[in-house]
Scaffold this active site. Structure first.
Site, PDB file in Angstrom:
ATOM      1  N   ARG A  62       0.818  -1.220   0.000  1.00 57.24           N
ATOM      2  CA  ARG A  62       0.000   0.000   0.000  1.00 57.24           C
ATOM      3  C   ARG A  62       0.851   1.269   0.000  1.00 57.24           C
ATOM      4  O   ARG A  62       0.365   2.343  -0.337  1.00 57.24           O
ATOM      5  CB  ARG A  62      -1.014  -0.036   1.146  1.00 57.24           C
ATOM      6  CG  ARG A  62      -2.104  -1.108   0.915  1.00 57.24           C
ATOM      7  CD  ARG A  62      -3.178  -1.040   1.984  1.00 57.24           C
ATOM      8  NE  ARG A  62      -2.637  -1.089   3.319  1.00 57.24           N
ATOM      9  CZ  ARG A  62      -2.328  -2.203   3.962  1.00 57.24           C
ATOM     10  NH1 ARG A  62      -2.516  -3.377   3.402  1.00 57.24           N
ATOM     11  NH2 ARG A  62      -1.833  -2.145   5.183  1.00 57.24           N
ATOM     12  N   GLU A  99       6.253 -10.164  15.594  1.00 58.97           N
ATOM     13  CA  GLU A  99       5.718 -10.700  16.851  1.00 58.97           C
ATOM     14  C   GLU A  99       6.131 -12.176  17.001  1.00 58.97           C
ATOM     15  O   GLU A  99       6.581 -12.600  18.051  1.00 58.97           O
ATOM     16  CB  GLU A  99       4.198 -10.555  16.805  1.00 58.97           C
ATOM     17  CG  GLU A  99       3.538 -10.599  18.153  1.00 58.97           C
ATOM     18  CD  GLU A  99       2.041 -10.395  18.014  1.00 58.97           C
ATOM     19  OE1 GLU A  99       1.600  -9.807  17.011  1.00 58.97           O
ATOM     20  OE2 GLU A  99       1.322 -10.853  18.918  1.00 58.97           O
TER      21      GLU A  99
END
Ligand code: AMP
Length: 175
Positions: A62, A99
């Site tokens: 994006r 993560e």
């Protein structure tokens, strides 16, 4: 209407995407409205004026949407920063922590000249991990002079993380 109101009314919240607990900020309504796209680009140009930018680097995927018109308006080259294995020519890479596990981003080895001053652009600043890795990648050849985002998720403190890498961080709207 202010630019913040204009953007806010064209950003759609999608709960639990791509996984439970994430509130996804969807910019597709902005992309459907050329006047909002134009206003956003003009506003970014105003904010980054004076940063002496020699190239714009967009983060897949994006970050390409606004990164290309920004580069065109600034009259500088556009650079693609992509996920590992996507770019066809010789690349340089930067890995970073997620993560769970690690990820790698790449750019073409000839994307920049030594010392080029680069603006890094993405749509959303969340934790800042991806933008930080992009800055490290750019800094292998050039210099990151600033970051630009359509929006930032202020509660994740991404701006703090990026301040160590460039003095300029622009975001048109904070959530
Ligand atoms: P970050 O945590 O800043 O490294 O964000 C990782 C990538 O995911 C960036 O390209 C962000 O634009 C995107 N991203 C993270 N959180 C969101 C969200 N809530 N909505 C939309 N995009 C997001």
């Amino acid at each position: 209407m202010s630019i913040k109101q204009l953007l806010d009314s064209n950003i759609r919240d999608i709960p639990d995407f791509p996984k439970k607990g994430i509130m996804f900020k969807d910019i597709t309504p902005i992309m459907q409205n050329p006047q909002v796209v134009t206003s956003a680009i003009k506003e970014i140009i105003k904010e980054v004026r004076g940063w002496d930018i020699q190239a714009v680097a967009g983060i897949e995927s994006r970050g390409f949407l606004f990164g290309i018109p920004l580069a065109v308006m600034l009259g500088v080259p556009f650079i693609m920063i992509r996920k590992e294995g996507k770019l066809p020519y010789k690349t340089i890479a930067q890995s970073y922590e997620l993560e769970y596990g690690t990820a790698t981003i790449e750019m073409h080895i000839d994307a920049l000249k030594k010392g080029d001053r680069v603006l890094i652009h993405d749509d959303v600043l969340a934790t800042g991990g991806t933008a930080e890795a992009a800055a490290k990648l750019i800094n292998q050849v050039g210099e990151t002079v600033g970051f630009s985002f359509i929006m930032d998720l202020a509660f994740l403190n991404g701006k703090e993380k990026l301040k160590d890498h460039a003095e300029n961080v622009s975001s048109l709207i904070s959530y």
